[in-house]
Motif scaffolding. Structure first.
Motif, PDB file in Angstrom:
ATOM      1  N   GLU A  65       0.832  -1.203   0.000  1.00  0.00           N
ATOM      2  CA  GLU A  65       0.000   0.000   0.000  1.00  0.00           C
ATOM      3  C   GLU A  65       0.870   1.259   0.000  1.00  0.00           C
ATOM      4  O   GLU A  65       0.588   2.217  -0.713  1.00  0.00           O
ATOM      5  N   GLN A  66       1.928   1.274   0.795  1.00  0.00           N
ATOM      6  CA  GLN A  66       2.835   2.419   0.828  1.00  0.00           C
ATOM      7  C   GLN A  66       3.532   2.601  -0.523  1.00  0.00           C
ATOM      8  O   GLN A  66       3.681   3.725  -0.998  1.00  0.00           O
ATOM      9  N   GLN A  67       3.935   1.501  -1.141  1.00  0.00           N
ATOM     10  CA  GLN A  67       4.579   1.569  -2.454  1.00  0.00           C
ATOM     11  C   GLN A  67       3.622   2.138  -3.495  1.00  0.00           C
ATOM     12  O   GLN A  67       3.989   2.997  -4.302  1.00  0.00           O
ATOM     13  N   LYS A  68       2.388   1.664  -3.443  1.00  0.00           N
ATOM     14  CA  LYS A  68       1.379   2.137  -4.384  1.00  0.00           C
ATOM     15  C   LYS A  68       1.126   3.632  -4.202  1.00  0.00           C
ATOM     16  O   LYS A  68       1.068   4.388  -5.172  1.00  0.00           O
ATOM     17  N   GLN A  69       0.994   4.080  -2.961  1.00  0.00           N
ATOM     18  CA  GLN A  69       0.741   5.490  -2.671  1.00  0.00           C
ATOM     19  C   GLN A  69       1.902   6.364  -3.131  1.00  0.00           C
ATOM     20  O   GLN A  69       1.699   7.436  -3.691  1.00  0.00           O
ATOM     21  N   LEU A  70       3.120   5.916  -2.923  1.00  0.00           N
ATOM     22  CA  LEU A  70       4.292   6.668  -3.359  1.00  0.00           C
ATOM     23  C   LEU A  70       4.307   6.811  -4.877  1.00  0.00           C
ATOM     24  O   LEU A  70       4.562   7.890  -5.409  1.00  0.00           O
ATOM     25  N   ILE A  72       1.713   6.696  -6.946  1.00  0.00           N
ATOM     26  CA  ILE A  72       0.626   7.598  -7.341  1.00  0.00           C
ATOM     27  C   ILE A  72       1.024   9.051  -7.076  1.00  0.00           C
ATOM     28  O   ILE A  72       0.853   9.919  -7.932  1.00  0.00           O
ATOM     29  N   THR A  73       1.570   9.322  -5.909  1.00  0.00           N
ATOM     30  CA  THR A  73       1.982  10.681  -5.559  1.00  0.00           C
ATOM     31  C   THR A  73       3.068  11.182  -6.502  1.00  0.00           C
ATOM     32  O   THR A  73       3.010  12.317  -6.981  1.00  0.00           O
ATOM     33  N   THR A  74       4.040  10.353  -6.790  1.00  0.00           N
ATOM     34  CA  THR A  74       5.135  10.748  -7.681  1.00  0.00           C
ATOM     35  C   THR A  74       4.628  11.063  -9.076  1.00  0.00           C
ATOM     36  O   THR A  74       4.975  12.091  -9.660  1.00  0.00           O
TER      37      THR A  74
END
Length: 95
Positions: A65-70, A72-74
């Protein structure tokens, strides 16, 4: 690098020689005292894992989940720059 078979032999001798680190190293000619102590410690913590075949598995630093959020944000940040042209992303491998 020692095989699991080498490690198993050293661990067996350690118990056979009544917990004598030096006797094992003298008999086998390997490993160093530090390595043998580490092998014994790993074995006493989890015998199956210490002698398991294959690479050690480790916990990932970041959850999926953290990888996915990073990601998306990037990508969102890169596509919405002030000039409207977007930002060119460059990736570098760390040594």
């Amino acid at each position: 690098m020692y095989s699991k078979k080498d490690k198993k032999r050293a661990i067996e001798l350690y118990y056979q020689y009544e917990h004598s680190w030096r006797a094992v190293v003298r008999k086998l000619g390997y490993p160093s005292l530090g390595a043998l102590k580490r092998w014994i410690k790993e074995y006493e913590k989890d015998p199956k894992a210490a002698l398991a075949v294959g690479p050690k598995s480790r916990q990932p630093k970041y959850s999926r989940e953290q990888q996915k959020q990073l990601l998306i944000t990037t990508l969102t940040t890169a596509n919405s720059s002030e000039d409207g042209q977007g930002t060119r992303l460059s990736w570098q491998r760390s040594a």
